[in-house]
Design a protein around this motif. Structure first.
Motif, short mmCIF file in Angstrom:
data_model
loop_
_atom_site.label_atom_id
_atom_site.label_comp_id
_atom_site.label_asym_id
_atom_site.label_seq_id
_atom_site.Cartn_x
_atom_site.Cartn_y
_atom_site.Cartn_z
N MET A 1 -2.27 8.38 3.55
CA MET A 1 -1.57 7.16 3.85
C MET A 1 -2.01 6.08 2.86
N ALA A 2 -1.09 5.23 2.44
CA ALA A 2 -1.36 4.22 1.42
C ALA A 2 -1.90 2.94 2.03
N VAL A 3 -2.75 2.27 1.27
CA VAL A 3 -3.28 0.96 1.67
C VAL A 3 -2.16 -0.06 1.59
N ARG A 4 -2.07 -0.93 2.60
CA ARG A 4 -1.06 -1.99 2.61
C ARG A 4 -1.75 -3.33 2.38
N VAL A 5 -1.08 -4.20 1.68
CA VAL A 5 -1.55 -5.55 1.46
C VAL A 5 -0.44 -6.49 1.89
N LEU A 6 -0.73 -7.33 2.90
CA LEU A 6 0.28 -8.23 3.45
C LEU A 6 -0.25 -9.64 3.58
N ARG A 7 0.65 -10.59 3.47
CA ARG A 7 0.30 -12.00 3.64
C ARG A 7 0.44 -12.39 5.11
N LEU A 8 -0.36 -13.34 5.49
CA LEU A 8 -0.30 -13.89 6.84
C LEU A 8 1.08 -14.51 7.06
N GLY A 9 1.71 -14.18 8.16
CA GLY A 9 3.04 -14.69 8.46
C GLY A 9 4.17 -13.81 7.97
N ASP A 10 3.86 -12.76 7.21
CA ASP A 10 4.90 -11.83 6.74
C ASP A 10 5.49 -11.13 7.96
N PRO A 11 6.83 -11.16 8.12
CA PRO A 11 7.44 -10.54 9.31
C PRO A 11 7.17 -9.04 9.43
N THR A 12 6.82 -8.37 8.35
CA THR A 12 6.52 -6.93 8.42
C THR A 12 5.05 -6.66 8.73
N ALA A 13 4.27 -7.70 8.98
CA ALA A 13 2.82 -7.55 9.20
C ALA A 13 2.47 -7.34 10.67
N THR A 14 3.31 -6.65 11.40
CA THR A 14 3.10 -6.48 12.84
C THR A 14 1.86 -5.66 13.17
N ASP A 15 1.44 -4.76 12.30
CA ASP A 15 0.26 -3.93 12.58
C ASP A 15 -0.96 -4.34 11.76
N ALA A 16 -0.85 -5.40 10.98
CA ALA A 16 -1.97 -5.87 10.16
C ALA A 16 -3.03 -6.51 11.06
N PRO A 17 -4.30 -6.15 10.88
CA PRO A 17 -5.36 -6.65 11.76
C PRO A 17 -5.89 -8.03 11.37
N PHE A 18 -5.00 -9.01 11.30
CA PHE A 18 -5.44 -10.38 11.02
C PHE A 18 -6.24 -10.90 12.21
N ARG A 19 -7.37 -11.51 11.95
CA ARG A 19 -8.18 -12.09 13.01
C ARG A 19 -7.71 -13.49 13.38
N PHE A 20 -7.13 -14.22 12.40
CA PHE A 20 -6.66 -15.58 12.63
C PHE A 20 -5.18 -15.66 12.30
N SER A 21 -4.52 -16.69 12.83
CA SER A 21 -3.10 -16.93 12.58
C SER A 21 -2.94 -18.28 11.90
N LYS A 22 -1.78 -18.47 11.27
CA LYS A 22 -1.48 -19.78 10.68
C LYS A 22 -1.54 -20.83 11.79
N GLY A 23 -2.18 -21.94 11.48
CA GLY A 23 -2.29 -23.02 12.44
C GLY A 23 -3.57 -22.99 13.26
N ASP A 24 -4.30 -21.87 13.24
CA ASP A 24 -5.57 -21.82 13.97
C ASP A 24 -6.56 -22.82 13.39
N ARG A 25 -7.30 -23.49 14.27
CA ARG A 25 -8.36 -24.40 13.84
C ARG A 25 -9.64 -23.57 13.70
N VAL A 26 -10.23 -23.60 12.51
CA VAL A 26 -11.42 -22.82 12.23
C VAL A 26 -12.44 -23.67 11.48
N ALA A 27 -13.67 -23.18 11.42
CA ALA A 27 -14.72 -23.83 10.65
C ALA A 27 -15.58 -22.76 10.00
N TRP A 28 -16.23 -23.16 8.91
CA TRP A 28 -17.17 -22.28 8.24
C TRP A 28 -18.31 -22.00 9.22
#
Length: 82
Positions: A1-28
């Motif tokens: 299986m091939a490695v996938r590279v997707l941007r946050l918010g990409d509609p095809t990123a339904t299975d991408a394991p992003f920990r944060f979403s656009k708009g989340d408030r975060v800190a270092w």
């Protein structure tokens, strides 16, 4: 299986394991696990490199501070803030 590279918010990123979403408030995350108020803001972009179906992955984010400056960080470097 091939490695996938997707941007946050990409509609095809339904299975991408992003920990944060656009708009989340975060800190270092400091060495002791506390949030660094000087380096905090809103997630505005991100990218995830992963193998569909599980396994290792790498995700990175762009965070915009209130003053408009931006910084990048991986998910291990960030913590959600309220």
């Amino acid at each position: 299986m091939a490695v996938r590279v997707l941007r946050l918010g990409d509609p095809t990123a339904t299975d991408a394991p992003f920990r944060f979403s656009k708009g989340d408030r975060v800190a270092w995350k400091r060495w002791d696990g506390t949030a660094d108020g000087e380096f905090s803001g809103t997630v505005v972009d991100g990218i995830c490199e992963y193998l569909p179906g599980g396994g290792a992955y790498r995700d990175s984010y762009v965070v915009e501070r209130q003053d408009g400056l931006r910084f990048g960080a991986g998910h291990f470097d960030l913590v959600k803030v309220g």
